[in-house]
Design an enzyme around this catalytic site. Structure first.
Site, PDB file in Angstrom:
ATOM      1  N   ARG A   1       0.855  -1.184   0.000  1.00  0.00           N
ATOM      2  CA  ARG A   1       0.000   0.000   0.000  1.00  0.00           C
ATOM      3  C   ARG A   1       0.892   1.235   0.000  1.00  0.00           C
ATOM      4  NH1 ARG A   1      -3.518  -2.465  -1.741  1.00  0.00           N
ATOM      5  NH2 ARG A   1      -5.634  -2.832  -0.940  1.00  0.00           N
TER       6      ARG A   1
ATOM      7  N   GLU B   1      -2.869   7.611  -6.445  1.00  0.00           N
ATOM      8  CA  GLU B   1      -2.739   6.924  -7.722  1.00  0.00           C
ATOM      9  C   GLU B   1      -3.767   7.449  -8.713  1.00  0.00           C
ATOM     10  OE1 GLU B   1      -2.927   2.718  -6.970  1.00  0.00           O
ATOM     11  OE2 GLU B   1      -1.098   2.724  -5.765  1.00  0.00           O
TER      12      GLU B   1
ATOM     13  N   HIS C   1       0.752  -0.084 -10.060  1.00  0.00           N
ATOM     14  CA  HIS C   1      -0.077  -0.958  -9.205  1.00  0.00           C
ATOM     15  C   HIS C   1      -0.396  -2.232  -9.976  1.00  0.00           C
ATOM     16  CE1 HIS C   1      -2.845  -0.758  -5.490  1.00  0.00           C
ATOM     17  NE2 HIS C   1      -2.617  -2.019  -5.794  1.00  0.00           N
TER      18      HIS C   1
END
Length: 327
Positions: free
Chosen positions: A253, A282, A301
């Site tokens: 994370r 993000e 990601h």
């Protein structure tokens, strides 16, 4: 439950084709795996609707339109206000592992079940973390730029900055399913593994405190959930306590790292390099200094992605909804 209403709150990272409904949402195509599972289990009249929600207000608007019996969430915030509005909702199914975007206390207080898929991408994330660490350990990004951009051919110049992995100490912050697989990968090359993790010990890796890890580790890989206790666990104080200019890897994370502290540590050399798959915000902002640092490897990601993991995730999310609504 026949004719259930299912809301996908944010599905932009999936391959759902959406048919515009004129209100910013869409009906998911019936050939998608989630829809096949949901309609097979809950009836052909089950309505599956997707929206691209980023904020609480956007989720509230979607909930008002759909009045869902179940919600699938990827990153959209599921707050107490959202749960109050979703009066018919019986289950929230997380499209992934972490559940930090869901107010778990509020869900429990309202009798809403929360499910996730904790093991669908263990191998993918572990290999991604290991690959990022190894790319930086062997200075592959720097060598690539020297050859490709600068036209240099000077391998030995970096010899003093590349050690044998068998002599390295790897510090893991978090040692669950993914962390243990990462540990085994490093062990295969003879590296020593130490762990910071307050949970029950179910492996052979020695537990240490954060200060010891900071003092001893040559590679640090993060595999912890984002909680009040782990938020910004990599901060200025932590970076100041580093002794071996380690490589830092984060596939967990973004909020585990204070990015301003990381950038300062990369500039100062307290951290030799970073392999980052997740970020505090993000997508990563276009003007982030991380984008221009040669000692940083960036991925979007993507650690969880594979041709096997994605359909597994999507199917299991739908199955968890069927299990609750068809009970």
């Amino acid at each position: 439950m026949r004719s259930a209403r299912i809301l996908f709150t944010d599905n932009d990272l999936l391959t759902h084709p959406l048919v515009d409904d004129g209100a910013g949402g869409g009906v998911v195509d019936g050939e998608e795996v989630e829809v096949q599972v949901l309609r097979a289990g809950l009836g052909e009249q089950t309505a599956v609707t997707g929206y691209q929600c980023r904020t609480e207000d956007e989720v509230l608007a979607a909930v008002a339109r759909v009045r869902p019996h179940a919600m699938v969430v990827q990153y959209a915030p599921i707050t107490a206000r959202v749960l109050d509005a979703a009066v018919d909702c019986r289950i929230i199914s997380r499209l992934g592992i972490g559940v930090d975007m869901i107010d778990l206390d509020a869900a429990a207080a309202r009798g809403v079940i929360v499910r996730n898929v904790p093991d669908y991408c263990v191998e993918e994330v572990a290999t991604h973390a290991f690959a990022g660490a190894m790319a930086l350990w062997r200075r592959l990004p720097q060598y690539d730029q020297e050859v490709r951009i600068a036209g240099e051919w000077a391998a030995a110049r970096s010899a003093g900055r590349i050690g044998r992995l068998s002599q390295a100490c790897v510090g893991l912050i978090g040692c669950g399913r993914i962390g243990r697989m990462v540990a085994r990968g490093f062990q295969a090359w003879g590296a020593q593994v130490i762990v910071v993790d307050p949970g029950p010990v179910v492996d052979e890796y020695p537990r240490v405190d954060l200060a010891t890890l900071a003092a001893r580790a040559d590679i640090i890989s993060l595999h912890a959930p984002l909680t009040a206790q782990t938020a910004h666990i990599v901060n200025t104080q932590f970076c100041d306590s580093l002794r071996r200019s380690p490589i830092l890897v984060n596939t967990s994370r973004g909020g585990l790292i204070d990015e301003s502290a990381l950038i300062a540590a990369l500039h100062s050399g307290q951290i030799a390099g970073a392999a980052l798959d997740v970020f505090e915000v993000e997508p990563l902002s276009a003007d982030s200094p991380l984008r221009t640092m040669p000692q940083v490897v960036l991925t979007p990601h993507a650690a969880w992605v594979s041709r096997d993991a994605l359909p597994d995730l999507r199917r299991r999310v739908a199955e968890s909804i069927v299990a609750v609504l068809d009970a």
